[in-house]
Design a protein around this motif. Structure first.
Motif, PDB file in Angstrom:
ATOM      1  N   ARG A 136       1.325  -1.242  -0.052  1.00 53.78           N
ATOM      2  CA  ARG A 136       0.192  -0.084   0.148  1.00 53.78           C
ATOM      3  C   ARG A 136       1.151   1.074  -0.031  1.00 53.78           C
ATOM      4  NH1 ARG A 136      -5.119   2.452   1.637  1.00 53.78           N
ATOM      5  NH2 ARG A 136      -5.656   0.145   1.783  1.00 53.78           N
ATOM      6  N   PHE A 137       1.667   0.801   0.640  1.00 63.60           N
ATOM      7  CA  PHE A 137       2.903   2.171   1.161  1.00 63.60           C
ATOM      8  C   PHE A 137       3.192   2.691  -0.292  1.00 63.60           C
ATOM      9  CE2 PHE A 137       7.287   4.264   1.772  1.00 63.60           C
ATOM     10  CZ  PHE A 137       6.678   5.365   1.874  1.00 63.60           C
ATOM     11  N   VAL A 138       4.041   1.389  -0.959  1.00 68.76           N
ATOM     12  CA  VAL A 138       5.078   2.211  -2.590  1.00 68.76           C
ATOM     13  C   VAL A 138       4.035   2.449  -3.184  1.00 68.76           C
ATOM     14  CG1 VAL A 138       7.248   0.771  -1.031  1.00 68.76           C
ATOM     15  CG2 VAL A 138       5.458  -0.106  -2.518  1.00 68.76           C
ATOM     16  N   LEU A 139       3.029   1.427  -3.527  1.00 72.46           N
ATOM     17  CA  LEU A 139       1.824   1.678  -4.596  1.00 72.46           C
ATOM     18  C   LEU A 139       1.595   3.197  -4.508  1.00 72.46           C
ATOM     19  CD1 LEU A 139       0.575   1.125  -6.972  1.00 72.46           C
ATOM     20  CD2 LEU A 139      -1.127  -0.054  -5.537  1.00 72.46           C
ATOM     21  N   GLY A 140       0.847   3.423  -2.945  1.00 75.34           N
ATOM     22  CA  GLY A 140       0.534   4.876  -3.500  1.00 75.34           C
ATOM     23  C   GLY A 140       1.509   5.820  -3.860  1.00 75.34           C
ATOM     24  N   LYS A 141       2.665   6.397  -3.246  1.00 76.32           N
ATOM     25  CA  LYS A 141       3.637   6.951  -3.917  1.00 76.32           C
ATOM     26  C   LYS A 141       3.746   6.735  -5.466  1.00 76.32           C
ATOM     27  CE  LYS A 141       4.845   8.460  -0.168  1.00 76.32           C
ATOM     28  NZ  LYS A 141       4.757   9.788   0.626  1.00 76.32           N
ATOM     29  N   ALA A 142       3.927   5.446  -5.896  1.00 76.98           N
ATOM     30  CA  ALA A 142       3.930   5.534  -7.735  1.00 76.98           C
ATOM     31  C   ALA A 142       2.554   6.652  -8.201  1.00 76.98           C
ATOM     32  CB  ALA A 142       4.041   3.897  -7.400  1.00 76.98           C
ATOM     33  N   ALA A 180       0.709   8.730  -6.871  1.00 72.18           N
ATOM     34  CA  ALA A 180       0.420   9.964  -6.730  1.00 72.18           C
ATOM     35  C   ALA A 180       1.433  10.362  -7.432  1.00 72.18           C
ATOM     36  CB  ALA A 180       1.160  10.464  -4.897  1.00 72.18           C
ATOM     37  N   LEU A 181       2.211   9.696  -7.804  1.00 68.19           N
ATOM     38  CA  LEU A 181       3.121  10.904  -9.367  1.00 68.19           C
ATOM     39  C   LEU A 181       3.445  10.209 -10.396  1.00 68.19           C
ATOM     40  CD1 LEU A 181       7.560   9.557  -7.431  1.00 68.19           C
ATOM     41  CD2 LEU A 181       5.898  11.881  -7.781  1.00 68.19           C
ATOM     42  N   GLY A 182       1.694   9.718 -10.907  1.00 68.65           N
ATOM     43  CA  GLY A 182       0.888   9.515 -11.808  1.00 68.65           C
ATOM     44  C   GLY A 182       2.322   8.261 -13.047  1.00 68.65           C
ATOM     45  N   TYR A 194      -7.048  -5.198  -7.040  1.00 67.47           N
ATOM     46  CA  TYR A 194      -7.945  -4.003  -7.370  1.00 67.47           C
ATOM     47  C   TYR A 194      -8.280  -2.980  -6.793  1.00 67.47           C
ATOM     48  CZ  TYR A 194      -7.743  -5.270 -12.046  1.00 67.47           C
ATOM     49  OH  TYR A 194      -7.179  -5.670 -14.077  1.00 67.47           O
ATOM     50  N   ASP A 195      -8.496  -3.623  -5.462  1.00 69.52           N
ATOM     51  CA  ASP A 195      -9.681  -2.583  -4.258  1.00 69.52           C
ATOM     52  C   ASP A 195      -8.865  -1.935  -3.677  1.00 69.52           C
ATOM     53  OD1 ASP A 195     -12.218  -4.387  -4.585  1.00 69.52           O
ATOM     54  OD2 ASP A 195     -11.282  -6.063  -2.698  1.00 69.52           O
ATOM     55  N   LEU A 196      -6.969  -1.792  -3.494  1.00 69.63           N
ATOM     56  CA  LEU A 196      -6.244  -1.165  -3.336  1.00 69.63           C
ATOM     57  C   LEU A 196      -5.736  -0.177  -4.094  1.00 69.63           C
ATOM     58  CD1 LEU A 196      -3.726  -0.949  -0.566  1.00 69.63           C
ATOM     59  CD2 LEU A 196      -2.216  -1.734  -2.651  1.00 69.63           C
ATOM     60  N   PHE A 197      -6.209  -1.059  -4.921  1.00 71.19           N
ATOM     61  CA  PHE A 197      -5.950   0.485  -6.307  1.00 71.19           C
ATOM     62  C   PHE A 197      -6.834   2.064  -6.256  1.00 71.19           C
ATOM     63  CE2 PHE A 197      -2.689  -2.328  -8.510  1.00 71.19           C
ATOM     64  CZ  PHE A 197      -2.143  -1.221  -9.095  1.00 71.19           C
ATOM     65  N   GLY A 217      -6.733   4.987 -16.293  1.00 73.70           N
ATOM     66  CA  GLY A 217      -5.401   4.919 -16.669  1.00 73.70           C
ATOM     67  C   GLY A 217      -4.766   4.021 -16.411  1.00 73.70           C
ATOM     68  N   GLN A 218      -4.111   4.363 -14.737  1.00 75.46           N
ATOM     69  CA  GLN A 218      -3.326   3.360 -14.453  1.00 75.46           C
ATOM     70  C   GLN A 218      -4.249   2.161 -13.498  1.00 75.46           C
ATOM     71  OE1 GLN A 218      -3.248   6.072 -10.804  1.00 75.46           O
ATOM     72  NE2 GLN A 218      -0.702   6.142 -11.313  1.00 75.46           N
TER      73      GLN A 218
END
Length: 596
Positions: free
Chosen positions: A112-118, A120-122, A147-150, A158-159
């Motif tokens: 969750r942490f690393v995906l959230g950062k990625a 946020a940077l698009g 998918y729920d996490l995304f 797009g993501q």
């Protein structure tokens, strides 16, 4: 804007132990970086001794492979939340991410942490579901959870249209259908070329190079690694060093490198879009920009999340100080901490209450433990205090960091683990039983409540429990949390521990020292079975007389002493205690050495 179609830059992100470094190993082998008969260590990217011992990645590292004429720059990132600063920095270098998820465990806190950062940077992601060979795999459920996490992280449309690859990284196999059979990683390589965008640049813009990582070379000194956003780096060229604080100066590049496999290769020039390294600037730091002297344009400085936990590093003042290490003084400790700050942007160092101690703030206990263990191996002697959380005042109210703790345990331990966390003011928010005899619990708990919990948790679950935690934010102070329930046995004099004394102290509690070990007044030699501290004489010998009784001189049987690792010692001590760290020993002691 133009694109470099011959380059792709991507970072591999995942929770700890989901197989990032193993997948990079397979990618390096199948891209022809190594000879068929070359002897290469397993998890070759984990080059630090501590990384190999702990089985985790601590420092982010760069490598590059070539596939179908396209250079793919890969950044292997740490999976543990304590080293999240490494991930935040390296995401500035790439145009896409490979999100690795375990086919059984699914998305975990660091995912969750690393995906959230990625997101946020698009950055566009590729989802890689790894370890599909496991007998307890849950591929469709893990895909739904991802998918729920995304969606929870507000991913764009797009993501959300990410490609999915199924892999067995150990076997070096990638598939687009989990039920198919495969031989290699070609589907993954093809997906990288099609899904990760080529780096774009402005051909009219001047040089812009953002420093995201620092390395050191014995031959050329400090080496700065980053991405060339615009322009060209040229060996011997004069550039403008634009510092994060707004100051600037002219400098010359003594060397320019790019990556080929695991090696840095000397180049005359490096073009926009590539990940490169430069040497010749001894005062360059992470977040600085190299620009054109004729038209200097600084890039936005790198920012990372603030630390949440602190610990005091001080000079070792015990009677046994100086007998083991080479670096003993506060000046040595300060110089080493200042050096660490160059490479680790998530650390903070400040003067503590007295001149011989420094308060070091970090993301978590493991990050601090790795720093102390590294210093210990370099020959330092020091004392460290119990970790403390960093509180903040928000809207006039005292607040403390809160964490989401994800716990994976056998069903039989639900009761004891729930009770342990409830006494530490934890609140259960979720419980999932996947039907394999193990249960996943989620608790919201303060960072304070997790200090000292991990070793107790492993003991109560008999080593079968898995605990992961992720910072969720700051909330009002939850109140006092009960500390260690047991007192300690403290030596009341200097000498050496004796078998006779240890034997007669064993009924009092658990002993920490072996016979013959040096002890001193104030040193903790055991744990009391009751709540109060007891000062004991562990150097007491048997009184010798001329009278002999049958059976009285039989060999005394001792219970093996309890041995602490560095992380266990940090968690165990109370507020009035210290861990004495030397290259060959770990000792626990009271802050005040006093005789009874």
């Amino acid at each position: 804007m133009e694109k470099r179609q011959d380059i792709r830059n991507l970072a591999i992100i995942a929770h700890v132990d989901h197989g990032k470094t193993t997948l990079v190993d397979a990618m390096l082998w199948q891209s022809g970086v190594f000879r068929d008969n070359e002897q290469v260590a397993e998890r070759v990217m984990d080059s630090l001794d501590l990384e190999r011992e702990k089985g985790i990645t601590i420092m982010a590292k760069n490598t590059a492979i070539v596939y179908k004429g396209v250079k793919i720059n890969i950044v292997d990132t740490p999976g543990h939340a304590d080293f999240g600063g490494e991930v935040e920095r390296t995401l500035n270098m790439v145009e896409g991410v490979l999100l690795l998820v375990d086919a059984t465990e699914g998305p975990l806190p660091q995912t969750r942490f690393v995906l959230g950062k990625a997101l946020a940077l698009g950055l566009p992601p590729i989802l890689v579901i790894n370890k599909i060979d496991r007998p307890d795999r849950r591929i469709s459920e893990v895909l739904d959870e991802t998918y729920d996490l995304f969606i929870d992280l507000d991913a764009t449309e797009g993501q959300l249209n990410f490609p999915i690859i199924y892999t067995n990284a150990k076997a070096g196999v990638a598939l687009t259908d989990p039920e198919a059979r495969g031989r290699d990683l070609v589907p993954l390589f093809d997906t990288i070329l099609s899904a990760i965008p080529a780096p774009s640049y402005d051909p009219e813009a001047p040089l812009q190079f953002l420093v995201t990582t620092l390395n050191h070379s014995d031959y050329v000194g400090r080496v700065a690694v980053g991405k060339i956003v615009n322009g060209t780096l040229r060996q011997g060229r004069e550039v403008m060093l634009l510092k994060a604080d707004g100051t600037s100066r002219k400098a010359s590049l003594s060397a320019v490198y790019t990556y080929e496999g695991l090696n840095r290769v000397d180049r005359q020039t490096a073009e926009a879009g590539d990940i490169a390294a430069v040497a010749g600037l001894d005062d360059i730091f992470i977040g600085d920009t190299l620009g054109d002297p004729a038209d200097p344009r600084p890039l936005p400085a790198i920012s990372v999340e603030e630390p949440t936990i602190s610990m005091v590093f001080s000079v070792n003042s015990s009677p046994l100080a100086g007998k083991d290490g080479r670096y003993l003084t506060s000046r040595h400790i300060k110089e080493r901490l200042d050096k660490e700050l160059l490479y680790n942007v998530s650390l903070r160092v400040e003067q503590a209450e007295n001149r011989e101690s420094y308060r070091v703030s970090a993301r978590g206990e493991l990050q601090l433990a790795v720093l102390v263990e590294t210093m210990r191996r370099e020959g330092f002697e020091l004392s460290i205090s119990r970790p403390r959380v960093i509180t903040r005042e928000i809207d006039g109210q005292l607040c403390e960091p809160m964490e989401i703790a994800t716990i994976d345990i056998p069903e039989s331990f639900i009761g004891i683990v729930t009770e342990m966390l409830s006494t530490r003011r934890g609140r259960m928010t979720k419980m999932v039983n996947n039907g394999f005899g193990r249960v996943r619990l989620e608790f919201e708990i303060s960072s304070r409540g997790l200090i000292g919990f991990r070793s107790q948790f492993l003991t109560e679950t008999r080593g079968t429990g898995v605990l992961n935690a992720l910072l969720s934010g700051y909330q009002p102070y939850t109140g006092e949390i009960a500390g260690r329930p047991n007192g300690v046995l403290v030596s009341d004099r200097e000498g050496r521990s004796v078998t006779f004394a240890i034997y007669h102290l064993q009924p009092r509690g658990t002993i920490f020292v072996n016979p013959g070990e040096p002890v001193y007044a104030g040193m903790i030699v055991g744990e009391n079975s009751r709540s109060e501290d007891i000062w004991v004489n562990i150097t007491k010998e048997k009184k010798l007389t001329n009278i002999r009784a049958a059976g009285s001189d039989e060999a005394l049987r001792l219970i093996p002493p309890r041995q602490f690792s560095l992380e266990q010692a940090m968690e165990y001590i109370a507020d009035d205690e210290l861990v004495e760290v030397t290259p060959s020993s770990l000792r626990l002691r009271k802050m005040q050495n006093r005789q009874r």
